[in-house]
Structure formats: C-alpha cells, structure tokens
Design a protein around this motif. Structure first.
Motif, PDB file in Angstrom:
ATOM      1  N   SER A 179      -2.779  -1.542  -4.877  1.00 41.32           N
ATOM      2  CA  SER A 179      -1.236  -2.047  -4.970  1.00 41.32           C
ATOM      3  C   SER A 179      -1.047  -3.002  -4.019  1.00 41.32           C
ATOM      4  O   SER A 179      -0.297  -4.141  -4.363  1.00 41.32           O
ATOM      5  CB  SER A 179      -0.642  -0.698  -4.909  1.00 41.32           C
TER       6      SER A 179
ATOM      7  N   TRP B 145      -3.850   3.339 -19.105  1.00 43.33           N
ATOM      8  CA  TRP B 145      -3.075   4.016 -18.058  1.00 43.33           C
ATOM      9  C   TRP B 145      -2.832   5.689 -18.267  1.00 43.33           C
ATOM     10  O   TRP B 145      -2.877   6.198 -17.348  1.00 43.33           O
ATOM     11  CB  TRP B 145      -1.619   3.481 -17.817  1.00 43.33           C
TER      12      TRP B 145
ATOM     13  N   ILE C  80       2.560   3.351  -2.906  1.00 43.75           N
ATOM     14  CA  ILE C  80       1.950   4.199  -3.723  1.00 43.75           C
ATOM     15  C   ILE C  80       2.439   5.529  -3.407  1.00 43.75           C
ATOM     16  O   ILE C  80       2.304   6.601  -3.924  1.00 43.75           O
ATOM     17  CB  ILE C  80       0.450   4.237  -3.508  1.00 43.75           C
TER      18      ILE C  80
ATOM     19  N   THR D  59      -4.104  -4.650 -12.239  1.00 43.19           N
ATOM     20  CA  THR D  59      -3.132  -5.521 -11.691  1.00 43.19           C
ATOM     21  C   THR D  59      -3.347  -6.392 -10.666  1.00 43.19           C
ATOM     22  O   THR D  59      -3.196  -7.615 -10.298  1.00 43.19           O
ATOM     23  CB  THR D  59      -1.797  -4.660 -11.380  1.00 43.19           C
TER      24      THR D  59
ATOM     25  N   THR E 241       4.645   6.864  -5.997  1.00 43.14           N
ATOM     26  CA  THR E 241       3.715   7.286  -7.277  1.00 43.14           C
ATOM     27  C   THR E 241       3.425   8.635  -6.989  1.00 43.14           C
ATOM     28  O   THR E 241       3.544   9.463  -7.853  1.00 43.14           O
ATOM     29  CB  THR E 241       2.394   6.596  -7.351  1.00 43.14           C
TER      30      THR E 241
ATOM     31  N   GLU F 218       5.252  -2.275 -12.123  1.00 42.00           N
ATOM     32  CA  GLU F 218       5.419  -0.886 -11.572  1.00 42.00           C
ATOM     33  C   GLU F 218       5.213   0.201 -12.307  1.00 42.00           C
ATOM     34  O   GLU F 218       4.889   1.279 -11.837  1.00 42.00           O
ATOM     35  CB  GLU F 218       7.058  -1.120 -11.230  1.00 42.00           C
TER      36      GLU F 218
ATOM     37  N   ARG G  83       1.611   1.033 -11.937  1.00 45.21           N
ATOM     38  CA  ARG G  83       1.326   1.515 -10.542  1.00 45.21           C
ATOM     39  C   ARG G  83       1.822   2.897 -10.418  1.00 45.21           C
ATOM     40  O   ARG G  83       1.046   3.831  -9.852  1.00 45.21           O
ATOM     41  CB  ARG G  83       2.218   0.652  -9.355  1.00 45.21           C
TER      42      ARG G  83
ATOM     43  N   ASN H  25      -2.584  -6.438  -4.601  1.00 44.85           N
ATOM     44  CA  ASN H  25      -1.813  -6.890  -5.657  1.00 44.85           C
ATOM     45  C   ASN H  25      -0.625  -7.617  -5.178  1.00 44.85           C
ATOM     46  O   ASN H  25      -0.655  -8.982  -5.314  1.00 44.85           O
ATOM     47  CB  ASN H  25      -1.087  -5.875  -6.311  1.00 44.85           C
TER      48      ASN H  25
ATOM     49  N   THR I 213       0.756  -1.232   0.108  1.00 44.53           N
ATOM     50  CA  THR I 213      -0.075  -0.294  -0.005  1.00 44.53           C
ATOM     51  C   THR I 213       0.892   1.159   0.173  1.00 44.53           C
ATOM     52  O   THR I 213       0.429   2.161  -0.757  1.00 44.53           O
ATOM     53  CB  THR I 213      -0.866   0.153   1.247  1.00 44.53           C
TER      54      THR I 213
ATOM     55  N   ASP J 223      -2.599   2.976 -12.393  1.00 40.34           N
ATOM     56  CA  ASP J 223      -3.539   1.946 -12.744  1.00 40.34           C
ATOM     57  C   ASP J 223      -3.157   0.670 -11.783  1.00 40.34           C
ATOM     58  O   ASP J 223      -2.727  -0.473 -12.642  1.00 40.34           O
ATOM     59  CB  ASP J 223      -3.164   1.764 -14.302  1.00 40.34           C
ATOM     60  N   THR J 224      -3.773   0.669 -10.832  1.00 36.47           N
ATOM     61  CA  THR J 224      -3.255  -0.408  -9.653  1.00 36.47           C
ATOM     62  C   THR J 224      -4.594  -1.492  -9.777  1.00 36.47           C
ATOM     63  O   THR J 224      -4.202  -2.610  -9.227  1.00 36.47           O
ATOM     64  CB  THR J 224      -3.258   0.141  -8.515  1.00 36.47           C
TER      65      THR J 224
END
Length: 451
Positions: free
Chosen positions: A243, A443, A72, A389, A75, A378, A381, A246, A69, A385-386
């Motif tokens: 994420s 994405w 992110i 995945t 990101t 990756e 992410r 995932n 988590t 766009d999590t």
C-alpha cells in the motif's frame, strides 16, 4: 477479547455520508493548509511560490511511503472491529506508531543529502535554495506526520471519524495562524518567508498529533500499553508496504515529472503547474475522504464475513466521489481564470494566469477517472488486495506516463498542456485496470483477521 461482531456501518448513502463528512473535513483541512501556504507566500513572487509548492511536494515524496504503509492500520482496525476484537484493533495502532518512528530515522538521514540531491535537478538557483530550506525544516517532523496518519486510520477503522477531524481542524488553524506570524512577521515574530511556511506546517502537525496521541493513550479499549507481537508487526508490513509503495511510486512518477520534465519549462510554467495541482486537491481530497469511508464499510463487512455487501458499497462510494469531482470539474471548465486568479497577486504580466487557466481546463479530463481509481484502490486496500494496485501504479506510471511526458516535452518540444494530457491518460488507464481487478473478484480470497 472477542465479544461478537461490532456495530458495523451499513452500506447506504446516508450512512456513508455520516461516516465520510468528518473525513471530508479532515482531508479538506489539509487542502486549506496547502493552499494557505501557497497563497500566503504568493506575494513574495514566483520563486517563493515555486519553492513552497515544490518543497511541499518533495516533502510528501519522503512521507508518502510510511504514510501509505500506515493506511493499512484502518484495514486491520476495521476488520478486527467487524469481527468483535476491539483490543486486537488497538494493537495495530501501536504498529503504526512504530512505523512512524522508523520514518523519522529515514528523514534525519536524508537532511545532509539535500544540497547535493537538489543540485541534480533543474531548478533556478533561487528556487533550489528555497526548496532546500523548506525541506530541511519539514523533515524534522516525519514522526508526527506519519504518527498522526496512523492514529487517524485506527480511529477511522473503528468508525470514529470525528476525533481525527478535530485534530485536523486544530492543525489547520495552527498552520494558518503560524503562516501569518512567520512568513511576513507579525506580533514581533521574525519574517522568515519560505522557512516560516515550513515551521508553521511542522508546528501544526506536532500539535495535532499530540492531541490525538493523548486521546489514544487514555482510551479504555483494552490495555493502555498492550503486549505486541512480532508476527503481527510483520503482517502489518506485509500488507502495508505494498500500500505504501502504491502511493510512493505513483507520487515518485509525478515528482519526477515536476522536477525533471516540467522544471525545464521555466519558473512560470512550474509555478502554474504546482498551483493547478493545489487547486485539484480541492476535488481530490474530499473524494479520497469518501473513498476512505467506503473502505471502512468494506473492511467491516469483510471482517463480519459479509463480502456480498462489498460491491454495493463500492458502487455507492463511487457515486458520491464521482459526483463531487464532476461538480468541481465543471467549475474549473467554466471559470478557470477566476479560480486561478488568487495565485497571481504578485505576477504583473498575466503569463502565469494564462497558462494556469489552460492547465486547469485540461485537468477537467481526469476528474471521474480519479474518483474511480481512488474508490477502487481504497476498496481493494480494505480487502488486503494491495499488491495488484502496487504493480498497476508502478507499470502505468513508469511505462506510460513518465516516458510519454518526457518524449513529448524533451524531444518534440511540447508545452505544459501536453504534459497535463498525459496525466489524463495515466489516471484513466489506472481506473480501468483497477475496475477489471475488482470485477474479477480476487479480493474475496484475502484473509487478514487471524483466528
């Protein structure tokens, strides 16, 4: 505090390597620490080796959701940094630390449940007791494990990968020295065996986190304690939880495979499998580091509204990650016995070496698939766009890998080698699904940086 776009990292092999090498060292220190735990208890016998490797895997199962988590954070930090809002990037590091606090509460709640939970699994009694003791200690440090990952991702998003590297190197040294002091007992310390390996890992995580936290609190990027916003925390969870899930569901599938499917193959096969996975972390962790560097470039490009640069960056990232994993795969294929031999010092019959070498050869089959899946996941992410995945990992793990391995071993009597082949199929299918998603361009529609 927006002052125009920050100095973005360019999408080129030299710039990727410059950004990636500290991450490679950081991730490699985790590999060294894991290998040190395994190798330094191996002389105590198969039960101790299985206890430490399996206990570490189960500890990671607990940590992986909050750790995934807070990935992110990189990101948000990279996109805000690319847009010029450095103070905004800093706020998301605090949201990562809040998630780490919630993770510690979860860990404390799980400790009383360990004895009953482990009774449900097929471990030999001595392995079950070793895993219980190892986990009881490791779960005391959930906050520092997740918090260290949150701060490392914050700095990585800014393009500063060297500071987290220093924290990781310090942690590795503390872990190895702690193992030497506590596993067999040196310099007057007690010989704690499996528990000593756990305490050394806890100490190493704590020291690494405190050092990075001190740097974070005293840096000069906006207010030391900025005002936080509930909607931003929810936004962090909105994109971060997919994420995290995932990683969690994929790791859960592998853990189920080890605890339920592979555990029935016997202690020797279980010890061999876990040692092979430790060795494969030598190929995976640097590859994941390169993919993380590529994700930083992707996030900063998206934050600067330069999305057309992203496919080129992803292609270069796969070239580096795939090249590394292919090289390690050749080593595993040509001299597997020599690579696996350090795990067999306490194993007199040679059975552990034989089965471990066979498994290591089979693992060659997933090296390029693993590099592709990691690079693409990756990159997606970094774009936000999590969710896709998450669903691909979930469906392929639980509808393909787990039932395939279960039926092969439990109903048709196949050995561990067949189970390893199912790993190859699983990772290959995931790589294909993520490639099709990225090529489709969904994405490009995600927007994480708020006006």
């Amino acid at each position: 505090m927006t002052s125009g776009p920050g100095p973005r990292v360019a999408a080129s092999i030299p710039s990727l390597l410059l950004l990636a090498w500290p991450i490679i060292i950081s991730r490699s220190t985790q590999v060294v620490a894991g290998l040190a735990d395994s190798l330094m208890v191996a002389h105590l016998g198969e039960a101790s080796l299985a206890s430490v490797t399996t206990g570490a895997m189960n500890a990671m199962l607990v940590f992986i959701l909050p750790m995934g988590t807070v990935f992110i954070v990189a990101t948000f930090a990279s996109q805000y940094f690319g847009s010029g809002d450095v103070a905004g990037a800093r706020r998301y590091a605090f949201y990562g630390l809040l998630i780490a606090g919630l993770a510690q509460l979860l860990c404390l709640a799980l400790i009383p449940l360990l004895p009953a939970g482990l009774e449900l699994l097929g471990y030999a009694p001595e392995v079950r007791e070793g895993v219980r003791e190892y986990l009881r200690i490791r779960l005391l440090a959930g906050f520092v494990v997740v918090g260290l990952e949150a701060l490392a991702n914050y700095y990585a998003g800014l393009g500063n990968t060297r500071l987290p590297m220093v924290a990781s190197v310090v942690s590795m040294v503390v872990n190895v020295v702690g193992n030497w002091l506590l596993i067999d007992g040196h310099l007057g310390f007690p010989a704690l065996g499996v528990a000593g390996a756990a305490w050394a890992t806890v100490a190493s995580s704590g020291i690494g986190f405190l050092g990075l936290l001190a740097c974070f609190l005293f840096e000069k990027r906006g207010p030391r304690l900025p005002r936080l916003y509930g909607h931003e925390l929810l936004r962090t969870l909105r994109f971060g939880l997919p994420s995290g899930f995932n990683w969690f569901f994929e790791f859960l599938a592998f853990t189920f495979f080890v605890n339920v499917v592979a555990a029935g193959l016997g202690t020797t096969a279980l010890a061999a499998l876990m040692a092979v996975m430790q060795l494969n972390s030598v190929s995976f962790m640097p590859s994941f580091a390169v993919a993380s560097a590529g994700a930083i470039v992707v996030g900063q490009a998206i934050g600067a509204n330069a999305k057309d640069e992203v496919p080129h960056a992803v292609g270069l990232t796969f070239l580096l990650a795939g090249g590394w994993q292919a090289a390690v795969g050749v080593l595993f294929l040509v001299v597997p016995e020599r690579v696996f031999a350090p795990f067999t010092s306490g194993e007199p019959t040679g059975a552990l070496l034989a089965i471990g070498a066979r498994m290591l050869r089979i693992s060659v089959g997933w090296q390029l698939f693993d590099a592709a899946a990691t690079t693409l996941a990756e990159a997606l992410r970094a774009a936000g766009d999590t969710a896709f995945t998450l669903w691909m990992r979930l469906l392929l793990a639980w509808l393909l890998f787990v039932p395939g391995a279960w039926i092969s071993i439990r109903h048709f009597g196949a050995g561990a080698e067949v189970a390893m082949l199912w790993l190859v199929v699983w990772i290959g299918a995931l790589a294909l699904a993520l490639f099709l998603r990225f090529r489709g361009g969904a994405w490009r529609r995600f927007n994480l940086v708020e006006p």
